[in-house]
Write an enzyme that holds these catalytic residues in place. Structure first.
Site, PDB file in Angstrom:
ATOM      1  N   LYS A 157       0.345   3.316  -2.925  1.00  9.92           N
ATOM      2  CA  LYS A 157      -0.742   4.115  -3.257  1.00  9.92           C
ATOM      3  C   LYS A 157      -0.255   5.788  -3.143  1.00  9.92           C
ATOM      4  O   LYS A 157      -0.797   6.698  -3.791  1.00  9.92           O
ATOM      5  CB  LYS A 157      -1.864   4.041  -2.047  1.00  9.92           C
ATOM      6  CG  LYS A 157      -2.268   2.480  -2.266  1.00  9.92           C
ATOM      7  CD  LYS A 157      -3.274   2.179  -0.782  1.00  9.92           C
ATOM      8  CE  LYS A 157      -3.729   0.837  -1.022  1.00  9.92           C
ATOM      9  NZ  LYS A 157      -4.567   0.542   0.143  1.00  9.92           N
ATOM     10  N   TYR A 162      -3.863  -2.884 -10.418  1.00  4.68           N
ATOM     11  CA  TYR A 162      -3.710  -2.716  -8.909  1.00  4.68           C
ATOM     12  C   TYR A 162      -2.793  -3.774  -8.143  1.00  4.68           C
ATOM     13  O   TYR A 162      -2.014  -3.522  -7.357  1.00  4.68           O
ATOM     14  CB  TYR A 162      -5.081  -2.606  -8.298  1.00  4.68           C
ATOM     15  CG  TYR A 162      -5.089  -2.633  -6.680  1.00  4.68           C
ATOM     16  CD1 TYR A 162      -4.647  -1.332  -6.074  1.00  4.68           C
ATOM     17  CD2 TYR A 162      -5.712  -3.406  -5.873  1.00  4.68           C
ATOM     18  CE1 TYR A 162      -4.775  -1.333  -4.919  1.00  4.68           C
ATOM     19  CE2 TYR A 162      -5.380  -3.234  -4.530  1.00  4.68           C
ATOM     20  CZ  TYR A 162      -5.221  -2.171  -4.223  1.00  4.68           C
ATOM     21  OH  TYR A 162      -5.006  -2.116  -2.750  1.00  4.68           O
ATOM     22  N   TYR A 216      -4.622   3.707   8.241  1.00  5.82           N
ATOM     23  CA  TYR A 216      -5.980   3.086   8.181  1.00  5.82           C
ATOM     24  C   TYR A 216      -6.464   3.515   9.439  1.00  5.82           C
ATOM     25  O   TYR A 216      -6.393   4.539  10.017  1.00  5.82           O
ATOM     26  CB  TYR A 216      -5.811   1.601   8.008  1.00  5.82           C
ATOM     27  CG  TYR A 216      -4.964   1.019   7.035  1.00  5.82           C
ATOM     28  CD1 TYR A 216      -5.089   1.610   5.555  1.00  5.82           C
ATOM     29  CD2 TYR A 216      -3.987   0.305   7.043  1.00  5.82           C
ATOM     30  CE1 TYR A 216      -4.788   1.291   4.574  1.00  5.82           C
ATOM     31  CE2 TYR A 216      -3.311   0.054   5.590  1.00  5.82           C
ATOM     32  CZ  TYR A 216      -3.551   0.232   4.494  1.00  5.82           C
ATOM     33  OH  TYR A 216      -2.912   0.199   3.478  1.00  5.82           O
ATOM     34  N   SER A 274       0.784  -1.191   0.089  1.00  5.61           N
ATOM     35  CA  SER A 274      -0.084   0.035  -0.113  1.00  5.61           C
ATOM     36  C   SER A 274       0.881   1.122   0.085  1.00  5.61           C
ATOM     37  O   SER A 274       0.065   2.438  -0.146  1.00  5.61           O
ATOM     38  CB  SER A 274      -1.089   0.086   1.385  1.00  5.61           C
ATOM     39  OG  SER A 274      -2.058  -0.937   0.957  1.00  5.61           O
ATOM     40  N   VAL A 287       1.211  -3.639   3.937  1.00  7.21           N
ATOM     41  CA  VAL A 287       1.103  -5.042   4.564  1.00  7.21           C
ATOM     42  C   VAL A 287       2.325  -5.913   4.346  1.00  7.21           C
ATOM     43  O   VAL A 287       2.656  -6.834   4.964  1.00  7.21           O
ATOM     44  CB  VAL A 287      -0.018  -5.733   4.394  1.00  7.21           C
ATOM     45  CG1 VAL A 287      -1.350  -5.142   4.965  1.00  7.21           C
ATOM     46  CG2 VAL A 287      -0.187  -6.141   2.863  1.00  7.21           C
TER      47      VAL A 287
END
Length: 310
Positions: free
Chosen positions: A68, A192, A243, A65, A261
């Site tokens: 991103k 993705y 998050y 992530s 992760v």
């Protein structure tokens, strides 16, 4: 300060190597479950052009992530603030792959760093092309930012994510029902999953994050984004980068950061440093356990923390 920073990084790496509690690797992605949890790396790229490293700073890992942040930068370059018509800017307060909030908010993801928001960003970056074009674009962007053409995709991780990514498939299809995913879902997810499977070392990742340290400038000259956009990306990293643990990270570490992760965290101290830390074991919120502790200690010793207690 350089000598002090070298001593601090060495000490922090030694502390993390000796830690007993290391968290648990991300077992829901089979390839990530195989990673040795004993590893720890740390790299700090400073505003004066130095790179200070400790531990396994040159070992590649799946950035997941963290990608991103770079995908968001590219998408904002394509559509500008129109992006915010399709993705929010608020902390989620829920797990990174939650569908509950998405249903309540009619297919508009809360922010671009949860999985649903990142899938919409990927949909924007796809831009009517085949996934290989979007994947190639983000790789070239990372090569440019880090000054390293060896950054590549771990195809085994990409295949593992594709085979096990049922929650992401559900999120993408749900948003397609609201016309917030405009391309074929399989194409969007293909891009993705490969984006998340990009492999980098802490050294490469710290170098890639320098434009957010330098108010949007590339250290080699030229501008990656405007100062205003760099500050806004950093703000999103601070409020949404971890998050449902983003508030705790801001309180304890006090530096904008984005976790993955795979056990990595990229953090930015505007005007001072771009930092990458990696340890594969995750805490209950899905963020690197030792990576978070290391950044907290680094921020405390350097005085870089913006909001954490003394």
């Amino acid at each position: 300060m350089t000598a002090d920073l070298e001593a601090i990084v060495t000490d922090v790496a030694a502390m993390m190597r000796g830690a007993q509690e290391r968290g648990s690797v991300a077992s829901y992605i089979p390839e990530l479950a195989k990673v040795d949890a004993s590893q720890f790396g740390l790299a700090v790229a400073t505003a004066d052009g130095r790179v200070v490293t400790g531990g396994d700073a040159d070992t590649g890992f799946s950035i997941q992530s963290i990608s991103k942040v770079f995908a968001l930068t590219l998408a904002l370059g394509k559509v500008g603030d129109q992006l915010w018509d399709r993705v929010g800017r608020e902390p989620s307060g829920t797990a990174f792959n939650s569908i509950v909030q998405l249903e309540h908010e009619h297919g508009i993801p809360r922010n671009p760093f949860i999985n649903a928001g990142a899938i919409v960003v990927t949909d924007i970056n796809l831009g009517g092309h085949q996934p290989r074009v979007a994947i190639g674009e983000i790789l070239r962007f990372l090569h440019y930012l880090a000054g390293d053409d060896d950054i590549a995709i771990n195809e085994a991780v990409a295949a593992s994510e594709t085979a096990s990514g049922f929650r992401n498939m559900a999120l993408a299809n749900y948003m397609r029902a609201f016309d917030n995913v405009r391309h074929d879902v399989d194409l969007v997810l293909g891009a993705y999953f490969h984006q998340c499977a990009i492999e980098m070392s802490c050294r490469q990742l710290a170098l890639a994050g320098r434009y957010l340290m330098l108010d949007g400038r590339h250290p080699g000259g030229g501008r990656v984004v405007s100062p205003r956009r760099a500050r806004r990306i950093n703000a999103l990293m601070l409020t949404c980068g971890h998050y449902d643990a983003s508030g705790d990270f801001a309180f304890r570490v006090g530096i904008p950061g984005k976790s993955g992760v795979g056990g990595g965290i990229m953090a930015v101290v505007p005007g001072r440093a771009s930092i990458a830390v990696w340890s594969p074991g995750l805490n209950a919120s899905g963020n690197s356990h030792l990576g978070t502790l290391a950044l907290e200690e680094l921020a405390r010793r350097t005085g870089w923390a913006g909001f954490s207690p003394p």
